[in-house]
Design a protein around this motif. Structure first.
Motif, short mmCIF file in Angstrom:
data_model
loop_
_atom_site.label_atom_id
_atom_site.label_comp_id
_atom_site.label_asym_id
_atom_site.label_seq_id
_atom_site.Cartn_x
_atom_site.Cartn_y
_atom_site.Cartn_z
N ASP A 83 0.82 -1.21 0.00
CA ASP A 83 0.00 0.00 0.00
C ASP A 83 0.85 1.26 0.00
OD1 ASP A 83 -2.34 -1.40 -0.03
OD2 ASP A 83 -2.56 -1.42 2.14
N ASP A 144 -19.02 10.67 0.96
CA ASP A 144 -17.61 10.50 0.65
C ASP A 144 -17.44 9.71 -0.65
OD1 ASP A 144 -14.80 10.84 1.57
OD2 ASP A 144 -14.83 8.65 1.46
N TYR A 145 -16.55 10.17 -1.50
CA TYR A 145 -16.36 9.56 -2.82
C TYR A 145 -14.92 9.11 -3.06
CZ TYR A 145 -14.24 14.08 -3.85
OH TYR A 145 -13.44 15.20 -3.82
N GLU A 147 -13.03 6.54 -2.21
CA GLU A 147 -12.74 5.17 -2.63
C GLU A 147 -13.00 4.98 -4.12
OE1 GLU A 147 -11.28 1.41 -2.28
OE2 GLU A 147 -11.30 2.96 -0.73
N GLU A 148 -14.12 5.50 -4.61
CA GLU A 148 -14.44 5.38 -6.04
C GLU A 148 -13.47 6.18 -6.88
OE1 GLU A 148 -17.67 3.94 -3.77
OE2 GLU A 148 -16.77 5.95 -3.69
N MET A 150 -10.27 6.78 -6.24
CA MET A 150 -9.01 6.04 -6.35
C MET A 150 -9.17 4.82 -7.26
SD MET A 150 -7.23 6.33 -2.57
CE MET A 150 -8.55 5.54 -1.66
N LYS A 151 -10.30 4.14 -7.14
CA LYS A 151 -10.54 2.97 -7.99
C LYS A 151 -10.63 3.37 -9.47
CE LYS A 151 -12.83 -0.08 -4.64
NZ LYS A 151 -14.10 -0.75 -4.28
N THR A 173 -2.87 6.95 -6.33
CA THR A 173 -3.91 6.91 -5.30
C THR A 173 -3.49 7.65 -4.03
OG1 THR A 173 -3.14 4.72 -4.57
CG2 THR A 173 -4.95 4.78 -6.17
N GLU A 177 -5.63 10.70 -2.40
CA GLU A 177 -6.03 10.70 -1.00
C GLU A 177 -5.50 11.92 -0.26
OE1 GLU A 177 -6.26 7.62 2.77
OE2 GLU A 177 -4.84 7.22 1.16
#
Length: 260
Positions: A83, A144-145, A147-148, A150-151, A173, A177
């Protein structure tokens, strides 16, 4: 996976971990594929189950395997990619880190987007569309967006057709973040607009547009950080602010009209 004598000068769990990695490669296991049980692996390798368990923990720490309690051990989506491979979590100056990450992204990510426009499969485009739709929904509903977001960028790297590009996603990513947290999710409309442009460019197979759209996306982020730094240092804005009463006008009058 055949039994073999082990080197007594090396930790047994380390050798078993290497054998499991060899097995993953030999069997051409893919992301999400399940490994045999610890009992089966122990029997096959001629070692105790506790040794297999320790080996799996080693592989989990290397992000090669993920363990789901009660289900078993599975190959991760990016085997071997930690990570935080660059140790970015230990950099204290998060503001400079965010800006420097954007500089690196500006070097590599527009080119990755251009490759994705050329190589993306219909399935990969469908995944990007789904992630964008989820991101749009969350933003429009005040949710919150991250996660999407970064994906979405990971999916672009995967679609590039380049073997190395997906391995660079921790840089991308991490930037997403750190920037999002540091700016308190300020550029919501710009986030939607620029992500949509990148998506449409990739869908149309237009590499130049994809490169430009990604460059614009990163430029918005860099520009915001510059403005924030100037504001914190007490420097005046680079451009004068247009008064609200001017913005409220339906149309601007010409100088001649004002003189009469």
């Amino acid at each position: 996976m055949e039994n073999a004598e082990y080197d007594s000068s090396r930790p047994l769990a380390e050798q078993v971990a290497q054998k499991i990695k060899d097995y993953i490669l030999e069997e051409k296991l893919k992301a999400g594929d399940k490994l045999p049980t610890e009992t089966a692996l122990a029997k096959e390798m001629g070692v105790a189950r506790s040794t297999v368990r320790e080996a799996i923990k080693r592989l989990e720490s290397q992000n090669i395997l993920t363990v789901r309690h009660g289900a078993g051990s599975f190959v991760t989506d990016q085997p071997g990619l930690a990570d935080d491979p660059l140790g970015l979590d230990f950099i204290e100056d998060k503001e400079r880190l965010a800006f420097d990450l954007l500089e690196v992204r500006n070097i590599i990510e527009p080119a990755i987007a251009a490759l994705a426009a050329h190589h993306a499969t219909p399935e990969q485009i469908a995944e990007m569309e789904q992630l964008y739709d989820q991101m749009e929904y969350h933003i429009l509903h005040g949710q919150d967006y991250l996660e999407e977001d970064m994906k979405f960028h990971r999916a672009i790297a995967q679609a590039s057709g380049n073997l190395v590009a997906p391995q660079l996603t921790p840089i991308i990513t991490a930037s997403v973040e750190v920037f999002t947290e540091g700016t308190h999710r300020t550029l919501l409309q710009e986030t939607l607009d620029t992500h949509k442009a990148v998506l449409e460019a990739i869908k149309s197979g237009d590499s130049t547009w994809a490169r430009d759209a990604m460059t614009l996306h990163i430029s918005y982020n860099r520009d915001l950080y510059r403005k924030m730094r100037r504001q914190r240092s007490g420097e005046p804005p680079l451009t004068p602010k247009v008064p609200k009463w001017v913005l409220a006008l339906k149309e601007l009058s010409s100088p001649q009209e004002e003189e009469t």
